[in-house]
Motif scaffolding. Structure first.
Motif, short mmCIF file in Angstrom:
data_model
loop_
_atom_site.label_atom_id
_atom_site.label_comp_id
_atom_site.label_asym_id
_atom_site.label_seq_id
_atom_site.Cartn_x
_atom_site.Cartn_y
_atom_site.Cartn_z
N GLY A 85 0.78 -1.18 -0.11
CA GLY A 85 -0.09 0.08 0.05
C GLY A 85 0.71 1.15 0.19
O GLY A 85 0.19 2.43 0.29
N VAL A 86 2.23 1.25 -0.16
CA VAL A 86 2.94 2.48 -0.32
C VAL A 86 3.65 2.57 -1.72
O VAL A 86 4.01 1.63 -2.30
CB VAL A 86 4.22 2.31 0.69
CG1 VAL A 86 5.05 3.25 0.65
CG2 VAL A 86 3.52 1.98 2.01
N VAL A 87 3.47 3.77 -2.30
CA VAL A 87 4.06 4.22 -3.50
C VAL A 87 5.55 4.62 -3.38
O VAL A 87 5.64 5.82 -2.60
CB VAL A 87 2.81 5.13 -4.28
CG1 VAL A 87 3.61 5.40 -5.77
CG2 VAL A 87 1.60 4.63 -4.62
N PRO A 88 6.12 4.10 -3.86
CA PRO A 88 7.85 4.55 -3.64
C PRO A 88 7.92 5.94 -4.26
O PRO A 88 7.29 6.20 -5.48
CB PRO A 88 8.82 3.43 -4.23
CG PRO A 88 7.78 2.13 -4.21
CD PRO A 88 6.52 2.74 -4.64
N VAL A 89 9.04 6.67 -3.90
CA VAL A 89 9.18 7.93 -4.84
C VAL A 89 10.02 7.85 -5.75
O VAL A 89 10.30 8.53 -6.70
CB VAL A 89 9.68 9.09 -3.76
CG1 VAL A 89 8.68 9.47 -2.86
CG2 VAL A 89 10.96 8.63 -3.03
N GLY A 90 10.96 6.54 -5.54
CA GLY A 90 11.78 6.17 -6.83
C GLY A 90 11.83 4.56 -6.97
O GLY A 90 11.84 3.61 -6.07
N ILE A 91 11.77 4.11 -8.00
CA ILE A 91 11.90 2.53 -8.62
C ILE A 91 12.76 2.49 -9.73
O ILE A 91 12.96 3.32 -10.75
CB ILE A 91 10.48 2.29 -9.03
CG1 ILE A 91 9.27 2.54 -7.97
CG2 ILE A 91 10.39 0.86 -9.72
CD1 ILE A 91 8.08 2.13 -8.34
N PRO A 92 13.30 1.51 -9.74
CA PRO A 92 14.45 1.33 -10.78
C PRO A 92 13.84 1.07 -12.06
O PRO A 92 12.74 0.10 -12.39
CB PRO A 92 15.23 -0.21 -10.49
CG PRO A 92 14.92 -0.01 -8.91
CD PRO A 92 13.61 0.47 -8.63
N ALA A 93 14.21 1.71 -13.06
CA ALA A 93 13.64 1.46 -14.68
C ALA A 93 13.99 0.07 -15.02
O ALA A 93 15.18 -0.32 -14.76
CB ALA A 93 14.11 2.45 -15.54
N ASP A 94 13.24 -0.58 -15.71
CA ASP A 94 13.56 -2.02 -16.30
C ASP A 94 13.71 -1.75 -18.08
O ASP A 94 12.76 -1.56 -18.56
CB ASP A 94 12.52 -3.14 -16.15
CG ASP A 94 13.07 -4.32 -16.41
OD1 ASP A 94 13.72 -4.43 -17.74
OD2 ASP A 94 12.63 -5.19 -15.84
N SER A 95 15.03 -1.48 -18.32
CA SER A 95 15.21 -1.17 -19.76
C SER A 95 15.23 -2.43 -20.59
O SER A 95 14.87 -2.19 -21.75
CB SER A 95 16.53 -0.41 -20.04
OG SER A 95 17.46 -1.63 -19.70
N GLU A 114 -3.60 1.81 -9.12
CA GLU A 114 -4.87 1.52 -8.03
C GLU A 114 -4.61 2.50 -7.09
O GLU A 114 -5.63 2.64 -6.50
CB GLU A 114 -4.44 -0.08 -8.04
CG GLU A 114 -5.53 -0.63 -6.94
CD GLU A 114 -6.98 -0.99 -7.44
OE1 GLU A 114 -7.88 -1.01 -6.66
OE2 GLU A 114 -7.14 -0.72 -8.66
N LEU A 115 -3.38 2.45 -6.44
CA LEU A 115 -3.25 3.35 -5.39
C LEU A 115 -3.26 4.71 -5.50
O LEU A 115 -3.66 5.47 -4.28
CB LEU A 115 -1.66 2.92 -4.60
CG LEU A 115 -1.51 1.56 -4.25
CD1 LEU A 115 0.00 1.05 -3.93
CD2 LEU A 115 -2.30 1.16 -2.90
N GLY A 116 -2.99 5.30 -6.47
CA GLY A 116 -3.07 6.69 -6.89
C GLY A 116 -1.86 7.27 -6.38
O GLY A 116 -1.10 6.74 -5.95
N GLY A 117 -1.74 8.75 -6.26
CA GLY A 117 -0.56 9.51 -5.89
C GLY A 117 0.24 9.68 -6.90
O GLY A 117 0.09 9.41 -8.13
N GLU A 118 1.55 10.32 -6.71
CA GLU A 118 2.20 10.84 -7.50
C GLU A 118 3.14 9.55 -8.41
O GLU A 118 3.42 8.78 -7.68
CB GLU A 118 3.34 11.92 -6.87
CG GLU A 118 4.17 12.45 -7.87
CD GLU A 118 5.11 13.42 -7.21
OE1 GLU A 118 6.06 13.85 -7.97
OE2 GLU A 118 4.92 13.91 -6.01
N GLN A 119 3.30 9.58 -9.80
CA GLN A 119 4.11 8.86 -10.37
C GLN A 119 5.48 8.60 -9.91
O GLN A 119 6.26 9.84 -9.96
CB GLN A 119 3.99 8.97 -11.83
CG GLN A 119 4.80 7.91 -12.71
CD GLN A 119 3.97 6.81 -13.20
OE1 GLN A 119 2.69 6.55 -12.51
NE2 GLN A 119 4.36 5.67 -13.67
N PRO A 120 6.17 7.43 -9.37
CA PRO A 120 7.31 7.73 -9.20
C PRO A 120 8.48 7.92 -10.06
O PRO A 120 8.26 7.69 -11.15
CB PRO A 120 7.75 5.83 -8.61
CG PRO A 120 6.19 5.36 -8.48
CD PRO A 120 5.43 6.33 -9.39
N THR A 121 9.54 8.34 -9.75
CA THR A 121 10.73 8.68 -10.39
C THR A 121 11.32 7.28 -10.73
O THR A 121 11.45 6.40 -9.82
CB THR A 121 11.73 9.53 -9.66
OG1 THR A 121 11.19 10.90 -9.57
CG2 THR A 121 13.02 9.68 -10.62
#
Length: 348
Positions: A85-95, A114-121
């Motif tokens: 239920g937690v949206v990280p502020v940063g997630i590794p990109a899978d190239s 589903e969770l909403g909120g700001e899109q992670p970097t």
């Protein structure tokens, strides 16, 4: 390959198991209601849970209070965080298998939506971590339990925020342990255990529904056009998922001695004899050109499983990643596509 090369795209159709992902998100979103002690989830004030101390191979992480700005590195942790239920502020990109624009895999993006909120970097963390970029996200927790970060990188990250690295060896951590470790750092270990139970239930149900898999020997390999050949060994999530479905790692592969902390064994160009008693051979390719080059090798064609057609080449990058990372989000997304492919290959 040797730098933890990323395998996996799925045929788009409705998945019954996708309901489990929704259930996981619903569970994760249920943090405690102070007016209702029966509501699942930890105390939202964090007083009953924090501080949390986690020892790991590179040091010790002390999380003083419930984190609000979580950054993840490596594989899988972002899925667990989202499922809790937690949206990280940063997630590794899978190239390799992620969306060309966002770098996110479809089940990860679905959970964020589903969770909403700001899109992670998103950022690249392989082969190197850009510590300055991570610093710019102002994290209060960095999760990297299934990664290959070095002591030097860890020491830099730990000056930014409490950082959780792998307990013992890089890139060798069962998905269950990874889930619990991430949950503990968030003060949500009980909910993490529920995610494990749900995901395990899906895998066990698939095994029960498909008894043909039981006792089938397999090898999951990676071959290159120059004739090199490597096999994934016990402890690698690809192998562990298949054994959880009732299959057995071929004895010749299981008996190989591999260096500590290694998730594969180099078989060399002459190692195909170790695959003689394999019922099902699995591998993955970057593209159809690589597949054609490997399958054109006489040594590869001579592998009994390839000769008789009990051979599953994976070209679907997203499906390959879903069945490699093994998370509470990826398993519901991909299992009901992967298992029929196993059965079809065995039926040749």
């Amino acid at each position: 390959m040797h730098a933890r090369t990323r395998p996996g795209t799925r045929a788009p159709h409705v998945r019954v198991l996708a309901l489990a992902a929704t259930a996981a998100l619903a569970l994760a979103a249920c943090t405690a209601d102070p007016e209702d002690p029966a509501t699942p989830g930890p105390d939202p004030t964090g007083d009953a849970t924090f501080p949390v101390t986690i020892d790991h191979a590179l040091g010790q992480a002390v999380v003083p209070e419930r984190p609000e700005r979580v950054v993840t590195l490596g594989w899988g942790s972002h899925d667990t965080v989202l499922a809790l239920g937690v949206v990280p502020v940063g997630i590794p990109a899978d190239s390799w298998a992620g969306d060309p624009e966002t770098g996110l895999l479809p089940w990860t993006q679905a959970a964020i939506d589903e969770l909403g909120g700001e899109q992670p970097t998103t950022y690249t963390d392989l082969p190197e971590v850009n510590v300055e970029q991570i610093a710019g996200l102002a994290p209060d927790l960095i999760l990297a339990p299934y990664s290959g970060i070095s002591q030097e990188v860890y020491d830099q990250l730990a000056t930014l925020a409490p950082t959780v690295a792998y307990p013992e060896q890089p890139w060798l951590l069962p998905w269950q342990d990874q889930t619990l470790l991430n949950g503990r750092a968030l003060g949500m270990e009980d909910q993490a255990q529920e995610l494990i139970d749900q995901t395990t239930g899906l895998i066990e149900q698939a095994a029960q529904d498909n008894p043909e898999l039981a006792g089938t020997t397999f090898a999951y390999v990676y071959a290159t056009p120059d004739g090199a050949l490597a096999a994934y060994v016990e402890g690698d999530p690809r192998v562990d998922l298949l054994t959880s479905l009732g299959m057995e790692l071929a004895p010749a592969i299981a008996d190989l001695d591999t260096p500590e902390g290694t998730f594969y064994a180099d078989l060399g160009t002459e190692g195909t004899d170790l695959l003689e008693d394999v019922d099902l051979l699995l591998t993955w390719y970057n593209d159809t050109e690589e597949q054609a080059a490997v399958e054109g090798l006489g040594t590869f064609q001579a592998i009994p499983a390839v000769e008789r057609g009990t051979y599953l080449p994976l070209l679907d990058r997203q499906l390959g990643m879903a069945m490699t990372t093994t998370t509470a989000l990826s398993v519901p997304w991909g299992l009901d596509t992967f298992v029929p492919q196993l059965l079809q290959a065995l039926d040749q």
